[in-house]
Design a protein around this motif. Structure first.
Motif, PDB file in Angstrom:
ATOM      1  N   MET A   1     -42.654  13.920  -4.949  1.00  0.00           N
ATOM      2  CA  MET A   1     -41.240  13.631  -5.056  1.00  0.00           C
ATOM      3  C   MET A   1     -40.663  13.378  -3.672  1.00  0.00           C
ATOM      4  O   MET A   1     -41.072  14.010  -2.712  1.00  0.00           O
ATOM      5  CB  MET A   1     -40.510  14.838  -5.658  1.00  0.00           C
ATOM      6  CG  MET A   1     -40.370  14.788  -7.141  1.00  0.00           C
ATOM      7  SD  MET A   1     -39.299  16.073  -7.771  1.00  0.00           S
ATOM      8  CE  MET A   1     -40.506  17.300  -8.182  1.00  0.00           C
ATOM      9  N   LYS A   2     -39.729  12.451  -3.634  1.00  0.00           N
ATOM     10  CA  LYS A   2     -39.067  12.148  -2.369  1.00  0.00           C
ATOM     11  C   LYS A   2     -37.612  11.807  -2.650  1.00  0.00           C
ATOM     12  O   LYS A   2     -37.299  10.983  -3.504  1.00  0.00           O
ATOM     13  CB  LYS A   2     -39.768  10.975  -1.689  1.00  0.00           C
ATOM     14  CG  LYS A   2     -39.260  10.730  -0.301  1.00  0.00           C
ATOM     15  CD  LYS A   2     -40.108   9.736   0.442  1.00  0.00           C
ATOM     16  CE  LYS A   2     -39.571   9.596   1.848  1.00  0.00           C
ATOM     17  NZ  LYS A   2     -40.324   8.646   2.622  1.00  0.00           N
ATOM     18  N   LEU A   3     -36.728  12.464  -1.918  1.00  0.00           N
ATOM     19  CA  LEU A   3     -35.295  12.242  -2.038  1.00  0.00           C
ATOM     20  C   LEU A   3     -34.893  11.183  -1.006  1.00  0.00           C
ATOM     21  O   LEU A   3     -34.998  11.410   0.190  1.00  0.00           O
ATOM     22  CB  LEU A   3     -34.567  13.568  -1.771  1.00  0.00           C
ATOM     23  CG  LEU A   3     -33.172  13.761  -2.318  1.00  0.00           C
ATOM     24  CD1 LEU A   3     -33.135  13.592  -3.825  1.00  0.00           C
ATOM     25  CD2 LEU A   3     -32.660  15.133  -1.940  1.00  0.00           C
ATOM     26  N   ILE A   4     -34.437  10.021  -1.487  1.00  0.00           N
ATOM     27  CA  ILE A   4     -34.106   8.900  -0.611  1.00  0.00           C
ATOM     28  C   ILE A   4     -32.588   8.703  -0.594  1.00  0.00           C
ATOM     29  O   ILE A   4     -31.954   8.591  -1.641  1.00  0.00           O
ATOM     30  CB  ILE A   4     -34.802   7.612  -1.095  1.00  0.00           C
ATOM     31  CG1 ILE A   4     -36.314   7.818  -1.093  1.00  0.00           C
ATOM     32  CG2 ILE A   4     -34.407   6.429  -0.233  1.00  0.00           C
ATOM     33  CD1 ILE A   4     -37.085   6.726  -1.800  1.00  0.00           C
ATOM     34  N   GLN A  24     -15.044  15.972   1.266  1.00  0.00           N
ATOM     35  CA  GLN A  24     -15.076  15.572   2.674  1.00  0.00           C
ATOM     36  C   GLN A  24     -16.334  14.773   2.988  1.00  0.00           C
ATOM     37  O   GLN A  24     -16.381  14.055   3.977  1.00  0.00           O
ATOM     38  CB  GLN A  24     -15.023  16.807   3.570  1.00  0.00           C
ATOM     39  CG  GLN A  24     -13.735  17.564   3.455  1.00  0.00           C
ATOM     40  CD  GLN A  24     -13.731  18.828   4.278  1.00  0.00           C
ATOM     41  OE1 GLN A  24     -14.758  19.472   4.473  1.00  0.00           O
ATOM     42  NE2 GLN A  24     -12.571  19.198   4.779  1.00  0.00           N
ATOM     43  N   MET A  25     -17.366  14.937   2.152  1.00  0.00           N
ATOM     44  CA  MET A  25     -18.608  14.204   2.334  1.00  0.00           C
ATOM     45  C   MET A  25     -19.221  13.909   0.979  1.00  0.00           C
ATOM     46  O   MET A  25     -19.214  14.770   0.099  1.00  0.00           O
ATOM     47  CB  MET A  25     -19.614  15.012   3.157  1.00  0.00           C
ATOM     48  CG  MET A  25     -20.853  14.199   3.472  1.00  0.00           C
ATOM     49  SD  MET A  25     -22.377  15.124   3.675  1.00  0.00           S
ATOM     50  CE  MET A  25     -22.706  15.749   2.077  1.00  0.00           C
ATOM     51  N   VAL A  26     -19.712  12.689   0.806  1.00  0.00           N
ATOM     52  CA  VAL A  26     -20.388  12.299  -0.426  1.00  0.00           C
ATOM     53  C   VAL A  26     -21.681  11.590  -0.034  1.00  0.00           C
ATOM     54  O   VAL A  26     -21.659  10.668   0.787  1.00  0.00           O
ATOM     55  CB  VAL A  26     -19.521  11.352  -1.289  1.00  0.00           C
ATOM     56  CG1 VAL A  26     -20.270  10.912  -2.528  1.00  0.00           C
ATOM     57  CG2 VAL A  26     -18.206  11.995  -1.647  1.00  0.00           C
ATOM     58  N   LYS A  27     -22.780  12.035  -0.613  1.00  0.00           N
ATOM     59  CA  LYS A  27     -24.081  11.400  -0.396  1.00  0.00           C
ATOM     60  C   LYS A  27     -24.666  11.067  -1.757  1.00  0.00           C
ATOM     61  O   LYS A  27     -24.515  11.825  -2.717  1.00  0.00           O
ATOM     62  CB  LYS A  27     -25.053  12.338   0.326  1.00  0.00           C
ATOM     63  CG  LYS A  27     -24.714  12.591   1.769  1.00  0.00           C
ATOM     64  CD  LYS A  27     -25.179  11.454   2.603  1.00  0.00           C
ATOM     65  CE  LYS A  27     -25.133  11.806   4.068  1.00  0.00           C
ATOM     66  NZ  LYS A  27     -25.609  10.720   4.876  1.00  0.00           N
ATOM     67  N   THR A  34     -34.140   9.039 -11.147  1.00  0.00           N
ATOM     68  CA  THR A  34     -33.079  10.033 -11.154  1.00  0.00           C
ATOM     69  C   THR A  34     -32.134   9.801  -9.976  1.00  0.00           C
ATOM     70  O   THR A  34     -32.576   9.570  -8.857  1.00  0.00           O
ATOM     71  CB  THR A  34     -33.678  11.454 -11.078  1.00  0.00           C
ATOM     72  OG1 THR A  34     -34.578  11.619 -12.180  1.00  0.00           O
ATOM     73  CG2 THR A  34     -32.614  12.513 -11.125  1.00  0.00           C
ATOM     74  N   THR A  35     -30.833   9.864 -10.230  1.00  0.00           N
ATOM     75  CA  THR A  35     -29.818   9.715  -9.191  1.00  0.00           C
ATOM     76  C   THR A  35     -29.163  11.069  -8.944  1.00  0.00           C
ATOM     77  O   THR A  35     -28.848  11.796  -9.884  1.00  0.00           O
ATOM     78  CB  THR A  35     -28.755   8.686  -9.613  1.00  0.00           C
ATOM     79  OG1 THR A  35     -29.399   7.434  -9.863  1.00  0.00           O
ATOM     80  CG2 THR A  35     -27.704   8.507  -8.536  1.00  0.00           C
ATOM     81  N   VAL A  36     -28.949  11.369  -7.668  1.00  0.00           N
ATOM     82  CA  VAL A  36     -28.339  12.631  -7.262  1.00  0.00           C
ATOM     83  C   VAL A  36     -27.088  12.314  -6.452  1.00  0.00           C
ATOM     84  O   VAL A  36     -27.147  11.534  -5.499  1.00  0.00           O
ATOM     85  CB  VAL A  36     -29.307  13.472  -6.404  1.00  0.00           C
ATOM     86  CG1 VAL A  36     -28.648  14.750  -5.936  1.00  0.00           C
ATOM     87  CG2 VAL A  36     -30.597  13.749  -7.157  1.00  0.00           C
ATOM     88  N   TYR A  63     -36.255  21.085  -6.556  1.00  0.00           N
ATOM     89  CA  TYR A  63     -36.529  20.227  -5.397  1.00  0.00           C
ATOM     90  C   TYR A  63     -35.224  19.773  -4.732  1.00  0.00           C
ATOM     91  O   TYR A  63     -35.080  19.842  -3.507  1.00  0.00           O
ATOM     92  CB  TYR A  63     -37.361  19.013  -5.834  1.00  0.00           C
ATOM     93  CG  TYR A  63     -37.729  18.084  -4.719  1.00  0.00           C
ATOM     94  CD1 TYR A  63     -38.823  18.343  -3.895  1.00  0.00           C
ATOM     95  CD2 TYR A  63     -36.987  16.932  -4.476  1.00  0.00           C
ATOM     96  CE1 TYR A  63     -39.162  17.490  -2.858  1.00  0.00           C
ATOM     97  CE2 TYR A  63     -37.327  16.069  -3.442  1.00  0.00           C
ATOM     98  CZ  TYR A  63     -38.404  16.356  -2.645  1.00  0.00           C
ATOM     99  OH  TYR A  63     -38.732  15.503  -1.616  1.00  0.00           O
ATOM    100  N   VAL A  64     -34.274  19.330  -5.548  1.00  0.00           N
ATOM    101  CA  VAL A  64     -32.987  18.854  -5.013  1.00  0.00           C
ATOM    102  C   VAL A  64     -32.222  20.001  -4.351  1.00  0.00           C
ATOM    103  O   VAL A  64     -31.647  19.836  -3.276  1.00  0.00           O
ATOM    104  CB  VAL A  64     -32.156  18.182  -6.125  1.00  0.00           C
ATOM    105  CG1 VAL A  64     -30.736  17.907  -5.658  1.00  0.00           C
ATOM    106  CG2 VAL A  64     -32.822  16.887  -6.578  1.00  0.00           C
TER     107      VAL A  64
END
Length: 103
Positions: A1-4, A24-27, A34-36, A63-64
């Motif tokens: 798994m890799k979070l990009i 204040q921050m959105v990523k 899967t979208t995070v 993992y997330v």
């Protein structure tokens, strides 16, 4: 798994979140199909995990969390409904310090 990090691919979503919430921050991240969406505000951190094709797996949630909030699942509010998971961590807001002024 890799979070990009794919935040740059979703400027409208990011701008809407920043304009219409206390964020204040959105990523935005991709974990395959899967979208995070990871949001930080002064009083809380939110994670939304979505997969339109299948339910979210527990190992994806773990993992997330390890790569974003870094808190144990037991200390978080979790809403898990099939293809959608929302995780919220309440943050303790610091009280302003009162410094008396003497004349």
């Amino acid at each position: 798994m890799k979070l990009i990090d794919i935040t740059n691919n979703h400027p409208k979503l990011v701008n809407e979140q920043l304009s219409n919430t206390d964020a204040q921050m959105v990523k935005v991240y991709s974990l395959g199909q899967t979208t995070v969406i990871y949001t930080i505000a002064p009083t809380h951190k939110d994670l939304v995990i979505i997969n339109p094709k299948r339910p979210i797996r527990d190992n994806e949630i773990d993992y997330v969390l390890q790569r974003t909030i870094k808190a144990p699942l037991q200390s978080l509010e979790v809403t898990h409904v099939g293809n959608f998971v929302e995780i919220t961590q309440s943050l303790k807001k610091k009280r302003p310090t009162f410094v008396p002024r003497f004349s």
